[in-house]
Write a protein that holds these residues in place. Structure first.
Motif, short mmCIF file in Angstrom:
data_model
loop_
_atom_site.label_atom_id
_atom_site.label_comp_id
_atom_site.label_asym_id
_atom_site.label_seq_id
_atom_site.Cartn_x
_atom_site.Cartn_y
_atom_site.Cartn_z
N ALA A 82 0.84 -1.20 0.00
CA ALA A 82 0.00 0.00 0.00
C ALA A 82 0.87 1.25 0.00
N LEU A 83 1.92 1.26 0.79
CA LEU A 83 2.80 2.43 0.85
C LEU A 83 3.48 2.68 -0.49
N ALA A 84 4.02 1.64 -1.10
CA ALA A 84 4.69 1.80 -2.39
C ALA A 84 3.72 2.32 -3.45
N ALA A 85 2.53 1.75 -3.50
CA ALA A 85 1.53 2.19 -4.48
C ALA A 85 1.08 3.62 -4.18
N GLY A 86 0.88 3.93 -2.90
CA GLY A 86 0.45 5.28 -2.52
C GLY A 86 1.49 6.33 -2.86
N GLU A 87 2.74 6.06 -2.55
CA GLU A 87 3.81 7.01 -2.87
C GLU A 87 3.90 7.23 -4.38
N GLN A 88 3.83 6.15 -5.15
CA GLN A 88 3.94 6.27 -6.60
C GLN A 88 2.74 7.04 -7.16
N ALA A 89 1.55 6.76 -6.67
CA ALA A 89 0.36 7.45 -7.16
C ALA A 89 0.40 8.94 -6.84
N VAL A 90 0.82 9.30 -5.63
CA VAL A 90 0.91 10.71 -5.25
C VAL A 90 1.97 11.40 -6.12
N GLN A 91 3.08 10.74 -6.35
CA GLN A 91 4.10 11.30 -7.23
C GLN A 91 3.54 11.49 -8.64
N ASN A 92 2.83 10.49 -9.15
CA ASN A 92 2.22 10.59 -10.48
C ASN A 92 1.27 11.78 -10.56
N MET A 93 0.48 11.98 -9.53
CA MET A 93 -0.52 13.04 -9.53
C MET A 93 0.09 14.43 -9.43
N ASN A 94 1.36 14.52 -9.11
CA ASN A 94 2.03 15.81 -8.99
C ASN A 94 3.12 15.99 -10.04
N THR A 95 3.12 15.14 -11.05
CA THR A 95 4.09 15.21 -12.14
C THR A 95 3.32 15.31 -13.45
N LEU A 96 3.64 16.37 -14.21
CA LEU A 96 2.96 16.57 -15.50
C LEU A 96 3.78 17.51 -16.37
N ASP A 97 3.99 17.10 -17.60
CA ASP A 97 4.76 17.89 -18.56
C ASP A 97 3.86 18.20 -19.75
N HIS A 98 3.75 19.48 -20.10
CA HIS A 98 2.87 19.86 -21.21
C HIS A 98 3.29 19.22 -22.53
N LYS A 99 4.57 18.82 -22.66
CA LYS A 99 5.06 18.20 -23.90
C LYS A 99 4.62 16.74 -24.01
N THR A 100 4.35 16.09 -22.89
CA THR A 100 3.89 14.70 -22.88
C THR A 100 2.58 14.62 -22.09
N LEU A 101 1.71 15.55 -22.39
CA LEU A 101 0.48 15.73 -21.62
C LEU A 101 -0.41 14.49 -21.58
N GLU A 102 -0.66 13.90 -22.73
CA GLU A 102 -1.56 12.74 -22.77
C GLU A 102 -1.02 11.58 -21.94
N GLN A 103 0.28 11.34 -22.01
CA GLN A 103 0.91 10.28 -21.21
C GLN A 103 0.77 10.59 -19.72
N GLY A 104 0.98 11.84 -19.35
CA GLY A 104 0.86 12.24 -17.95
C GLY A 104 -0.56 12.10 -17.43
N LEU A 105 -1.54 12.53 -18.23
CA LEU A 105 -2.94 12.41 -17.81
C LEU A 105 -3.38 10.94 -17.76
N ASP A 106 -2.85 10.13 -18.67
CA ASP A 106 -3.12 8.68 -18.61
C ASP A 106 -2.58 8.10 -17.30
N SER A 107 -1.39 8.55 -16.89
CA SER A 107 -0.79 8.08 -15.64
C SER A 107 -1.67 8.47 -14.46
N TRP A 108 -2.22 9.67 -14.49
CA TRP A 108 -3.13 10.11 -13.42
C TRP A 108 -4.33 9.15 -13.34
N GLU A 109 -4.91 8.88 -14.49
CA GLU A 109 -6.10 8.03 -14.50
C GLU A 109 -5.77 6.60 -14.08
N GLN A 110 -4.60 6.09 -14.45
CA GLN A 110 -4.20 4.74 -14.08
C GLN A 110 -3.88 4.63 -12.59
#
Length: 165
Positions: free
Chosen positions: A40-68
């Motif tokens: 749970a901790l590993a998944a939670g840390e990764q998900a929080v990191q994903n939700m706070n990482t986004l690059d306008h140049k790879t926007l679709e990939q970043g938003l997909d990561s948020w949804e996943q």
């Protein structure tokens, strides 16, 4: 002969005791609970990191990561607001990167498939012009266990300590 027999009995006793200890450790619920907590901790840390990482140049990939990384109401909010958010990020041309500083499981209910995490992270936001802005924050996340593993079901700012009046 007597010494050899005593030594053989001691060796058999030690082997039996060692086997019993190994059996208990393998069937101990605390080991299973510790593994669930670590997962749970590993998944939670990764998900929080994903939700706070986004690059306008790879926007679709970043938003997909948020949804996943999400489930439930949080997932629905992201899916429903995806187009509007994508427009905002594309116009702003920002790059956000997050680094987990530390994390902890705040609660874990294996039977219900729920967990809570607190994650401290450093987020760097870089705009097209100007210096990068760096902010450290603590976030509280709620996790739900899904068929794909633990996913964020809620995420918010952790309260900062109260002052005595």
């Amino acid at each position: 002969m007597l010494a050899a027999l005593a030594l053989a009995l001691c060796a058999a006793g030690a082997a039996g005791w060692g086997g019993w200890q190994r059996y208990q450790a393998a069937n101990d619920d605390s080991a299973s609970f510790a593994q669930a907590r670590d997962d749970a901790l590993a998944a939670g840390e990764q998900a929080v990191q994903n939700m706070n990482t986004l690059d306008h140049k790879t926007l679709e990939q970043g938003l997909d990561s948020w949804e996943q990384s999400t489930t439930g109401d949080l997932h629905r909010q992201l899916v429903d607001g995806r187009d509007a958010f994508a427009r905002q990020i594309t116009e702003a041309k920002t790059v956000s990167t997050a680094k987990v500083l530390s994390g902890a499981v705040t609660e874990l209910d294996e039977r219900a498939g729920r967990a809570g995490v607190m994650v401290a992270l450093r987020v760097t936001v870089t705009a097209p012009e100007g210096e990068p802005a760096v902010k450290e924050s603590r976030l509280l996340g709620s996790l739900a266990r899904t068929a794909e593993g633990w996913k964020l079901s809620a995420l918010g700012q952790a309260p900062v300590g109260a002052t005595a009046g």
